[in-house]
Design a protein around this motif. Structure first.
Motif, short mmCIF file in Angstrom:
data_model
loop_
_atom_site.label_atom_id
_atom_site.label_comp_id
_atom_site.label_asym_id
_atom_site.label_seq_id
_atom_site.Cartn_x
_atom_site.Cartn_y
_atom_site.Cartn_z
N GLN A 115 0.84 -1.20 0.00
CA GLN A 115 0.00 0.00 0.00
C GLN A 115 0.88 1.25 0.00
N PRO A 116 0.52 2.27 -0.75
CA PRO A 116 1.30 3.52 -0.75
C PRO A 116 0.97 4.35 0.50
N PRO A 117 1.76 5.38 0.77
CA PRO A 117 1.43 6.24 1.90
C PRO A 117 0.10 6.95 1.69
N LYS A 118 -0.56 7.26 2.79
CA LYS A 118 -1.86 7.95 2.67
C LYS A 118 -1.66 9.43 2.34
N PRO A 119 -2.63 10.03 1.68
CA PRO A 119 -2.57 11.49 1.48
C PRO A 119 -2.48 12.19 2.83
N LYS A 120 -1.74 13.28 2.86
CA LYS A 120 -1.48 13.97 4.12
C LYS A 120 -2.74 14.33 4.89
N ILE A 121 -3.71 14.89 4.18
CA ILE A 121 -4.91 15.38 4.87
C ILE A 121 -5.68 14.22 5.50
N VAL A 122 -5.65 13.09 4.84
CA VAL A 122 -6.31 11.90 5.37
C VAL A 122 -5.58 11.40 6.61
N SER A 123 -4.26 11.35 6.52
CA SER A 123 -3.46 10.93 7.67
C SER A 123 -3.69 11.85 8.86
N LEU A 124 -3.78 13.13 8.58
CA LEU A 124 -3.96 14.10 9.67
C LEU A 124 -5.29 13.87 10.40
N LEU A 125 -6.34 13.66 9.63
CA LEU A 125 -7.66 13.42 10.25
C LEU A 125 -7.63 12.16 11.11
N PRO B 101 -8.50 21.21 14.98
CA PRO B 101 -7.58 20.83 16.07
C PRO B 101 -6.10 20.96 15.71
N VAL B 102 -5.77 21.00 14.43
CA VAL B 102 -4.35 21.08 14.07
C VAL B 102 -3.94 22.38 13.38
N PHE B 103 -4.92 23.09 12.79
CA PHE B 103 -4.56 24.35 12.13
C PHE B 103 -5.44 25.48 12.66
N PRO B 104 -4.91 26.72 12.73
CA PRO B 104 -5.75 27.86 13.13
C PRO B 104 -6.76 28.17 12.03
N MET B 105 -7.90 28.75 12.43
CA MET B 105 -8.97 28.96 11.45
C MET B 105 -8.56 29.93 10.34
N ASN B 106 -7.67 30.89 10.64
CA ASN B 106 -7.26 31.82 9.56
C ASN B 106 -6.49 31.09 8.45
N ILE C 158 5.87 7.68 13.38
CA ILE C 158 5.73 7.92 14.83
C ILE C 158 5.93 9.41 15.11
N ALA C 159 6.90 10.01 14.46
CA ALA C 159 7.19 11.44 14.70
C ALA C 159 5.99 12.31 14.34
N ILE C 160 5.32 11.99 13.23
CA ILE C 160 4.13 12.76 12.84
C ILE C 160 3.03 12.57 13.88
N SER C 161 2.84 11.33 14.32
CA SER C 161 1.80 11.06 15.33
C SER C 161 2.08 11.86 16.61
N GLU C 162 3.34 11.93 16.99
CA GLU C 162 3.68 12.69 18.20
C GLU C 162 3.40 14.18 18.02
N ALA C 163 3.78 14.72 16.86
CA ALA C 163 3.59 16.15 16.61
C ALA C 163 2.11 16.51 16.60
N VAL C 164 1.30 15.66 15.97
CA VAL C 164 -0.14 15.92 15.92
C VAL C 164 -0.75 15.78 17.32
N THR D 90 -1.56 25.23 21.14
CA THR D 90 -0.58 24.56 20.29
C THR D 90 -1.25 24.10 19.00
N ARG D 91 -0.58 24.30 17.89
CA ARG D 91 -1.07 23.78 16.62
C ARG D 91 0.09 23.08 15.90
N TYR D 92 -0.30 22.36 14.83
CA TYR D 92 0.64 21.58 14.02
C TYR D 92 0.91 22.33 12.72
N SER D 93 2.06 22.13 12.13
CA SER D 93 2.38 22.82 10.88
C SER D 93 2.92 21.83 9.84
#
Lengths: 89, 459
Positions: A64-74, B46-51, B207-213, B224-227
């Protein structure tokens, strides 16, 4: 479990520096990196190696390829919330 | 004597970003959730500001660049536009080759163009700290730099093995005041869980992305927000200052319009940054070839169909309209790490589908050969990703020579490769090989898409 290929090294395109095969085969604790096949097929009979050492399900997951960023974020937002609630109870 | 560098005065720097979504002849398709419903702005709050979320979903053509952001941009912007006369002479081409040098930013790439406004908008929204993840450290460096100027705390979760092996990038972040934490860490549930199971783990980007989020989502103060430094619409928007400056600089050089505009296309942001203002010109009648360049071994724009695709193997995640090789595709290896996305940025995918841009794939050996020629004529050592744009520019210059046409070629020199020389070492020692994707593999990979909804776009 040491492996005969663990001494091999190459540059990881995601991390940007040299890593050993050991990292690639065990990056997710007991399962390999999803890019192990495309990174190592030149130097190692990687499909054969995977078939000998991992389940069919694990190998299929690797395809499986990596998920799109926005999907992963949600997904990660949901996971973080669930994990936080669980740790509070 | 022709000028080598074309400078723009600071007071002439563009004061608005350009939003291509406003000018598409056919509107963008919204990303779909698991139930077939569009993803709403609230889901990202939850991860980005509304602006910033407002910019993400905006259809406004021009968006003002805040004065404070302009002031910070002035540290390295307007970036110089170079005339590559030495490269032209080497190639013996009648073409005029120009490149926008984005390597002059403090972090050495185009990344700060969005890091600065992202930090600014978070600060305006009342946010006190930003989190992000990094592997090699390019984006972590850019965000640390931006936060130091804006006055935000910056926490970068750096994959532990990289943290230990890449001390220079880590030191860059820390010099700018960023807090660089080896991941997994004891600071998050995700990190603690991993460490409990395997205390000696070297970590991973996932794992690093999961931690940052998690650090952003679970901060009880809500400050705090994520970028994120690629793919999303607001990131593309911020990068358009590159192309808007280039338009003014070409005018100063007496050029009405370029014939060819080129940039590499990974997550899409450096391509979008240079190209989108010229796509606007093309929509309004200008004849310009606009070329996003991708590796021939991992094509997403050049050989894939446009459709909705799932993001996961369980097919439970939202469907997104994009060029895709199918969610069962595994690309072969290549050294340009930033060019290995499964799906292109939706705005870039849409432009390709509408025929506004003409994607091209080039193999990695040709890219490294081009980067070597560039280093030995123009002097700059290019990032592996940037070498794709150089290779395409050389192809176009040679074509102009064959046709005897004095074309104007513009490309984005998106960053230096001084922290990524191992790829050059591999090329020079003959260790690199090409991996074009066979047609059979493409067909097999995209077969999984046949039952998914087709994106309803007509050219």
């Amino acid at each position: 479990m040491p492996d005969k290929y663990d001494v091999f090294e190459k540059r990881c395109p995601m991390l940007g520096h040299a890593i050993s095969f050991k990292y690639c085969r065990s990056v997710n604790s007991t399962t390999p990196c999803r890019k192990i096949m495309d990174c190592w097929f030149e130097q190692i009979p990687i499909r054969q190696y995977l078939e000998e050492n991992f389940s069919i399900e694990t190998i299929q997951n690797l395809l499986q390829p990596p998920k799109p960023k926005i999907v992963s974020l949600l997904e990660m937002i949901d996971q973080a919330r669930a994990s936080s609630q669980h740790s509070q109870t | 004597m022709n000028a080598t560098k074309i400078f723009l005065n600071e007071q002439d720097m563009p004061r608005q970003w350009y939003n291509l979504a406003a000018d598409f002849p056919k509107p963008m398709l919204p990303p779909l959730g698991p139930g077939g419903q569009p993803i709403s702005p609230d889901m990202l709050a939850p991860v980005f500001p509304m602006n910033l979320i407002e910019q993400e979903v905006s259809s406004q053509r021009w968006i003002d660049i805040p004065e404070k952001v302009l002031e910070m941009y002035k540290l390295w912007r307007p970036s110089p536009l170079y005339r590559a006369t030495r490269l032209e002479k080497f190639l013996g081409t009648p073409a005029k080759i120009f490149y926008k040098n984005e390597g002059v930013s403090p972090a050495g790439s185009h990344k700060p163009n969005t890091a600065i406004p992202q930090a600014y908008y978070n600060k305006e929204f009342g946010i006190k700290r930003l989190t992000t993840e990094t592997g090699a450290g390019q984006w972590g460096s850019a965000l640390s730099f931006a936060c130091s100027l804006i006055g935000l705390e910056c926490k970068v979760y750096m994959v532990r093995i990289s943290f230990e092996q890449k001390p220079f990038r880590r030191l860059m972040m820390e010099t700018w005041g960023g807090k660089c934490i080896p991941s997994p860490s004891t600071e998050t549930n995700a990190g603690r869980k991993i460490l409990q199971e395997n205390p000696d783990t070297p970590g991973s980007l996932g794992i690093a992305i999961s931690e940052a989020v998690e650090a952003a989502v679970t901060d009880p103060t809500g400050q705090t927000r994520y970028s994120l430094g690629s793919v999303l619409n607001h990131v593309m928007l911020h990068q358009t200052i590159i192309g808007l400056e280039a338009q003014k600089q070409l005018a100063l050089a007496g050029i009405k319009k370029p014939d060819v505009v080129i940039a590499c296309a990974g997550g899409g942001s450096n391509f979008a940054g240079l190209a989108f203002p010229f796509v606007n010109d093309k929509i309004h009648g200008a004849k310009i070839d606009i070329i996003p360049v991708e590796p021939s071994s991992c094509p997403t724009l050049t050989k894939a169909p446009f459709c909705y695709d799932f993001g996961d193997n369980a097919e439970m995640t939202p469907l997104l309209p994009m060029h895709s090789l199918g969610h069962k595709f595994v690309p072969p290896p290549i050294h340009a790490g930033g060019l290995r996305y499964h799906g292109m940025a939706p705005l870039v995918s849409h432009a390709a589908e509408l025929g506004l841009i003409t994607p091209r794939a080039i193999d990695q050996l040709e890219c490294y050969e081009a980067a070597m020629i560039f280093a030995r004529t123009e002097g700059f050592i290019s990032a592996p990703e940037t070498s794709h744009a150089i290779a395409c520019a050389i192809q176009e210059a040679k074509k102009a020579k064959e046709e005897g046409k004095e074309k104007v070629i513009l490309f984005n020199w998106s960053g230096h490769g001084l922290m990524d020389l191992t790829g050059y070492d591999a090329y020079m020692s003959g260790k690199l090989v090409n991996y074009p994707l066979p047609e059979e593999e493409i067909k097999k990979s995209t077969a999984v898409l046949k039952d998914l909804p087709k994106a309803a776009i007509k050219k």
